[in-house]
Write a protein that holds these residues in place. Structure first.
Motif, PDB file in Angstrom:
ATOM      1  N   CYS A 283       4.784  -4.610  19.112  1.00 47.29           N
ATOM      2  CA  CYS A 283       4.216  -5.434  18.703  1.00 47.29           C
ATOM      3  C   CYS A 283       4.180  -5.602  16.738  1.00 47.29           C
ATOM      4  O   CYS A 283       3.719  -6.444  16.647  1.00 47.29           O
ATOM      5  CB  CYS A 283       3.013  -4.176  18.488  1.00 47.29           C
ATOM      6  N   ALA A 284       5.722  -5.215  16.668  1.00 48.29           N
ATOM      7  CA  ALA A 284       5.745  -4.880  15.229  1.00 48.29           C
ATOM      8  C   ALA A 284       5.958  -6.460  14.773  1.00 48.29           C
ATOM      9  O   ALA A 284       5.559  -6.788  13.822  1.00 48.29           O
ATOM     10  CB  ALA A 284       7.134  -4.293  14.760  1.00 48.29           C
ATOM     11  N   GLY A 285       6.626  -7.447  14.902  1.00 47.46           N
ATOM     12  CA  GLY A 285       6.682  -8.331  14.635  1.00 47.46           C
ATOM     13  C   GLY A 285       5.493  -9.894  15.148  1.00 47.46           C
ATOM     14  O   GLY A 285       5.675 -10.350  14.409  1.00 47.46           O
ATOM     15  N   PHE A 286       4.323  -8.935  15.158  1.00 49.07           N
ATOM     16  CA  PHE A 286       3.176  -9.421  15.085  1.00 49.07           C
ATOM     17  C   PHE A 286       1.828  -9.092  14.360  1.00 49.07           C
ATOM     18  O   PHE A 286       1.369  -9.820  14.471  1.00 49.07           O
ATOM     19  CB  PHE A 286       2.205  -9.602  16.350  1.00 49.07           C
ATOM     20  N   VAL A 287       2.188  -8.048  13.680  1.00 49.79           N
ATOM     21  CA  VAL A 287       1.853  -7.721  12.441  1.00 49.79           C
ATOM     22  C   VAL A 287       2.174  -7.631  11.176  1.00 49.79           C
ATOM     23  O   VAL A 287       3.921  -7.940  11.348  1.00 49.79           O
ATOM     24  CB  VAL A 287       1.018  -5.514  12.667  1.00 49.79           C
ATOM     25  N   ARG A 288       1.484  -7.597  10.685  1.00 52.23           N
ATOM     26  CA  ARG A 288       1.724  -7.842   8.929  1.00 52.23           C
ATOM     27  C   ARG A 288       1.365  -6.948   7.446  1.00 52.23           C
ATOM     28  O   ARG A 288       0.237  -6.670   8.325  1.00 52.23           O
ATOM     29  CB  ARG A 288       2.186  -9.473   8.400  1.00 52.23           C
ATOM     30  N   ILE A 289       1.909  -6.607   6.929  1.00 51.58           N
ATOM     31  CA  ILE A 289       0.733  -5.555   5.388  1.00 51.58           C
ATOM     32  C   ILE A 289       0.814  -6.784   4.763  1.00 51.58           C
ATOM     33  O   ILE A 289       1.394  -7.162   3.625  1.00 51.58           O
ATOM     34  CB  ILE A 289       1.742  -4.683   5.102  1.00 51.58           C
ATOM     35  N   GLU A 290      -0.441  -7.143   4.632  1.00 49.29           N
ATOM     36  CA  GLU A 290      -0.693  -8.498   3.195  1.00 49.29           C
ATOM     37  C   GLU A 290      -0.513  -7.523   1.457  1.00 49.29           C
ATOM     38  O   GLU A 290      -1.715  -6.540   1.869  1.00 49.29           O
ATOM     39  CB  GLU A 290      -1.811  -9.063   3.451  1.00 49.29           C
ATOM     40  N   PRO A 291      -0.269  -8.311   0.834  1.00 48.68           N
ATOM     41  CA  PRO A 291      -0.363  -7.553  -0.734  1.00 48.68           C
ATOM     42  C   PRO A 291      -1.797  -6.943  -0.642  1.00 48.68           C
ATOM     43  O   PRO A 291      -1.474  -6.099  -1.179  1.00 48.68           O
ATOM     44  CB  PRO A 291       0.276  -8.496  -1.389  1.00 48.68           C
ATOM     45  N   LEU A 292      -2.265  -8.147  -1.142  1.00 45.01           N
ATOM     46  CA  LEU A 292      -3.621  -7.691  -1.469  1.00 45.01           C
ATOM     47  C   LEU A 292      -4.713  -6.413  -1.027  1.00 45.01           C
ATOM     48  O   LEU A 292      -4.966  -5.641  -0.718  1.00 45.01           O
ATOM     49  CB  LEU A 292      -4.821  -8.505  -0.978  1.00 45.01           C
ATOM     50  N   SER A 293      -4.637  -5.711   0.519  1.00 43.72           N
ATOM     51  CA  SER A 293      -4.712  -4.910   1.283  1.00 43.72           C
ATOM     52  C   SER A 293      -4.251  -3.526   0.917  1.00 43.72           C
ATOM     53  O   SER A 293      -5.266  -3.030   1.051  1.00 43.72           O
ATOM     54  CB  SER A 293      -4.307  -5.010   3.687  1.00 43.72           C
ATOM     55  N   VAL A 294      -2.871  -3.713   0.506  1.00 46.41           N
ATOM     56  CA  VAL A 294      -2.319  -2.695  -0.542  1.00 46.41           C
ATOM     57  C   VAL A 294      -2.264  -2.202  -1.848  1.00 46.41           C
ATOM     58  O   VAL A 294      -1.420  -1.908  -2.272  1.00 46.41           O
ATOM     59  CB  VAL A 294      -1.087  -2.001   0.239  1.00 46.41           C
ATOM     60  N   GLY A 295      -3.182  -3.388  -2.346  1.00 40.12           N
ATOM     61  CA  GLY A 295      -3.183  -3.114  -3.985  1.00 40.12           C
ATOM     62  C   GLY A 295      -1.539  -3.644  -4.851  1.00 40.12           C
ATOM     63  O   GLY A 295      -1.314  -3.871  -6.009  1.00 40.12           O
ATOM     64  N   GLY A 296      -1.344  -4.131  -3.848  1.00 42.10           N
ATOM     65  CA  GLY A 296       0.217  -5.807  -4.168  1.00 42.10           C
ATOM     66  C   GLY A 296       0.911  -4.608  -4.610  1.00 42.10           C
ATOM     67  O   GLY A 296       2.349  -5.163  -4.368  1.00 42.10           O
ATOM     68  N   ALA A 297       1.252  -3.026  -3.636  1.00 45.75           N
ATOM     69  CA  ALA A 297       2.007  -2.429  -3.822  1.00 45.75           C
ATOM     70  C   ALA A 297       3.537  -1.833  -2.494  1.00 45.75           C
ATOM     71  O   ALA A 297       2.511  -1.591  -1.424  1.00 45.75           O
ATOM     72  CB  ALA A 297       2.211  -1.085  -4.319  1.00 45.75           C
ATOM     73  N   LEU A 298       3.704  -2.929  -1.662  1.00 50.65           N
ATOM     74  CA  LEU A 298       4.800  -3.088  -1.131  1.00 50.65           C
ATOM     75  C   LEU A 298       4.917  -2.345  -0.723  1.00 50.65           C
ATOM     76  O   LEU A 298       6.315  -2.503  -1.794  1.00 50.65           O
ATOM     77  CB  LEU A 298       5.386  -4.438  -0.847  1.00 50.65           C
ATOM     78  N   THR A 299       5.780  -1.847   0.190  1.00 50.91           N
ATOM     79  CA  THR A 299       6.939  -0.563   0.729  1.00 50.91           C
ATOM     80  C   THR A 299       8.081  -1.635   0.797  1.00 50.91           C
ATOM     81  O   THR A 299       9.598  -1.768   0.103  1.00 50.91           O
ATOM     82  CB  THR A 299       7.146   0.398   1.588  1.00 50.91           C
ATOM     83  N   ASN A 300       8.230  -2.583   1.529  1.00 55.12           N
ATOM     84  CA  ASN A 300       9.250  -3.726   1.652  1.00 55.12           C
ATOM     85  C   ASN A 300       9.084  -5.027   1.986  1.00 55.12           C
ATOM     86  O   ASN A 300       7.671  -5.132   2.877  1.00 55.12           O
ATOM     87  CB  ASN A 300       9.528  -3.165   3.431  1.00 55.12           C
ATOM     88  N   PRO A 301       8.878  -5.755   1.276  1.00 55.95           N
ATOM     89  CA  PRO A 301       8.316  -6.850   0.938  1.00 55.95           C
ATOM     90  C   PRO A 301       8.579  -7.868   2.517  1.00 55.95           C
ATOM     91  O   PRO A 301       7.440  -8.910   2.834  1.00 55.95           O
ATOM     92  CB  PRO A 301       9.227  -8.447  -0.299  1.00 55.95           C
ATOM     93  N   LEU A 302       9.238  -7.340   2.925  1.00 53.19           N
ATOM     94  CA  LEU A 302       9.137  -8.246   4.150  1.00 53.19           C
ATOM     95  C   LEU A 302       8.947  -7.758   5.528  1.00 53.19           C
ATOM     96  O   LEU A 302       8.363  -7.897   6.705  1.00 53.19           O
ATOM     97  CB  LEU A 302      10.564  -7.991   4.927  1.00 53.19           C
ATOM     98  N   ASP A 303       7.521  -6.598   4.894  1.00 53.92           N
ATOM     99  CA  ASP A 303       6.983  -6.718   5.897  1.00 53.92           C
ATOM    100  C   ASP A 303       5.742  -7.312   6.467  1.00 53.92           C
ATOM    101  O   ASP A 303       4.587  -7.524   5.891  1.00 53.92           O
ATOM    102  CB  ASP A 303       6.295  -4.917   5.520  1.00 53.92           C
ATOM    103  N   CYS A 304       5.250  -7.895   4.782  1.00 54.53           N
ATOM    104  CA  CYS A 304       4.183  -9.251   5.548  1.00 54.53           C
ATOM    105  C   CYS A 304       5.116 -10.523   5.829  1.00 54.53           C
ATOM    106  O   CYS A 304       4.399 -11.776   5.239  1.00 54.53           O
ATOM    107  CB  CYS A 304       4.099  -9.394   3.769  1.00 54.53           C
ATOM    108  N   THR A 305       6.508 -11.100   6.189  1.00 52.04           N
ATOM    109  CA  THR A 305       6.315 -12.364   6.564  1.00 52.04           C
ATOM    110  C   THR A 305       6.756 -11.473   7.754  1.00 52.04           C
ATOM    111  O   THR A 305       6.492 -10.916   8.480  1.00 52.04           O
ATOM    112  CB  THR A 305       8.251 -12.029   5.969  1.00 52.04           C
ATOM    113  N   TRP A 306       7.145 -13.300   8.850  1.00 53.89           N
ATOM    114  CA  TRP A 306       7.055 -13.148   9.985  1.00 53.89           C
ATOM    115  C   TRP A 306       8.667 -12.634  10.844  1.00 53.89           C
ATOM    116  O   TRP A 306       8.929 -12.629  12.224  1.00 53.89           O
ATOM    117  CB  TRP A 306       7.117 -14.165  10.541  1.00 53.89           C
TER     118      TRP A 306
END
Length: 477
Positions: A283-306
């Motif tokens: 499932c990991a390739g089909f879910v993402r972490i949008e920056p706005l949902s975590v207040g802009g603090a992304l652990t890894n920016p690749l998590d909001c890509t495909w």
């Protein structure tokens, strides 16, 4: 004796013919059922992949006569801001009050988009809206509306899913919310409804139920996985269709984020009960972490890509070779550098050899890195909603008029098109010029038949509409 033998032979012949006819009929019926399911599946896929309308506040109208027109205004994030009922039609009609409430609601929330359900009283409500545009009460330069497929809205409003989502809202108003949300994000809203109730196929209530259900569920899962979801905002209805996830696993994900807050990275999925390594990889390739949902603090920016986590090392290598930083993902300079890098066959061959990967997988990662941050793949399909600012009457059309519109349904015998009059027109398959149409396509057609008595409209496909304008236009010649 001879007569007896002849009689037996005739009986056998009749029985053989009867059995043969039954066999032929059975095979033809089976073929027709498969064809009907294929058409439904194709239409459903096109409907689910209609482009979302992001960044707009939308007023949903579920039109009606005696019980009035139900209103629900949603925010840019699909939250309900206000709801109500107006009575522009029927025995309880109060047009002045309805006009006042509508204008106040639009002005109060700075809303410029109206989603009008296509059910009972749709055309009467559309004519009423048109009269408001013509009188200057609604500004045609800034306010526009779109006709939205409302099939299944009433079924959804009575469902347990709707009750959980809106425990304190009047059931009659929930349908208006659904109509507005269908314009905001078609996929997220349509997945809440059993596909057979969406009205985009033919004979769906007469075919094998299990075969239809299995096929449609596969289509929904394919579409959800293609678009992907934000792990922190996706509903249960959407999450359960992600590859590798079941309804129970989706419930555990929602329960986890409710208790412990938003997911900071994709890897956090592994801390959810019932989500193991195998499920995570699926499932990991089909879910993402949008920056706005975590207040802009992304652990890894690749998590909001495909880019799938299994390809993170490859992505980091590419970024390093381009002298870029991972924090620059999505920026114009970053995208341009990756694009230039990907045009070199030598670069591709070296990377493929170093990481021992097929070229296709490498190209997918490069394409994913070239996209703007959080760009929706549905936008690539160009299936945008068509907006209107006034209704054209059926009796105003003449043979030969050239019109534009949007395909609303496709069958084996032709396609139905909304051109902005009281009813959809039919383009028979003999008038399609060998062009294959799908739901959401914007087309140019000529009027071939106007039957006022039967309220029928026949069209001929002239060309696909490629203009960037998403408004209906009528070009009478």
């Amino acid at each position: 004796m001879a007569c007896s033998i002849l009689y037996v032979e005739r009986c056998l012949l009749v029985h053989w013919k009867s059995a043969t006819l039954k066999n032929i009929r059975s095979k033809l019926k089976e073929k027709a059922i498969r064809a009907a399911i294929e058409v439904f599946a194709k239409n459903l896929k096109q409907l689910l992949l209609m482009s979302p309308l992001k960044g707009e506040r939308i007023l949903g109208i579920d039109p009606g006569y005696t019980n009035g027109c139900k209103l629900a205004l949603i925010s840019e994030t699909a939250d309900v801001l206000e709801s109500g009922v107006i009575y522009p039609h029927g025995r309880n009609a109060n047009r002045k009050e309805a006009e006042k409430v509508l204008v106040q609601l639009l002005n109060k929330h700075n809303c410029r988009v109206i989603a009008l359900g296509n059910g009972t009283a749709c055309r009467d409500t559309e004519m009423w809206l048109t009269s408001l545009f013509q009188a200057g009460i609604l500004d045609s330069r800034s306010i526009r509306y779109s006709i939205v497929n409302e099939n299944g809205a009433s079924i959804y409003s009575c469902s347990t899913v709707a009750t959980k989502e809106f425990p304190n809202m009047d059931m009659n108003l929930i349908s208006a919310v659904s109509i507005a949300r269908r314009l905001n994000d078609p996929l997220s809203e349509y997945v809440k409804i059993e596909p057979r109730h969406l009205g985009v196929g033919m004979y769906q209530h007469d075919v094998n139920e299990k075969m239809l259900t299995d096929t449609l569920n596969d289509v929904v899962s394919e579409c959800v996985s293609f678009v992907g979801v934000d792990l922190n905002t996706a509903s249960l209805s959407v999450l359960k269709h992600i590859a590798g996830l079941s309804e129970k696993k989706a419930e555990k994900i929602i329960e986890h984020r409710t208790k412990k807050g938003p997911f900071k990275s994709r890897k956090d999925l592994l801390t959810v009960r019932s989500i193991g390594e195998k499920t995570y990889v699926q499932c990991a390739g089909f879910v993402r972490i949008e920056p706005l949902s975590v207040g802009g603090a992304l652990t890894n920016p690749l998590d909001c890509t495909w880019v799938h986590p299994e390809s993170y090392q490859l992505a980091e290598t590419i970024i390093g070779k381009c002298d870029l930083k991972i924090s620059d993902i999505g920026k114009a300079r970053f995208i341009q550098s990756i694009k230039e890098f990907s045009t070199s066959e030598q670069n591709l061959k070296e990377l493929a050899a170093t990481h021992k990967l097929p070229i296709d997988r490498l190209k997918f990662v490069l394409v994913a890195l070239q996209r703007e941050l959080l760009q929706d793949y549905r936008l690539d399909l160009d299936k945008r909603p068509l907006f209107k600012q006034g209704l054209t009457r059926l009796d105003e059309l003449s043979i030969g008029d050239v019109v534009t519109g949007a395909v609303t349904n496709v069958t084996h015998f032709g396609a139905f098109v909304d051109i902005g009059v009281e009813r959809d027109g039919l383009i028979h398959k003999t008038h399609m010029n060998n062009i294959e149409l799908s739901i959401g396509d914007r087309i140019i057609a000529s009027v071939q038949k106007v039957d006022m008595q039967r309220r029928q409209l026949g069209l001929r496909l002239e060309n696909m509409l490629e203009e960037t304008d998403t408004s209906f236009t009528l070009k009478a010649e």
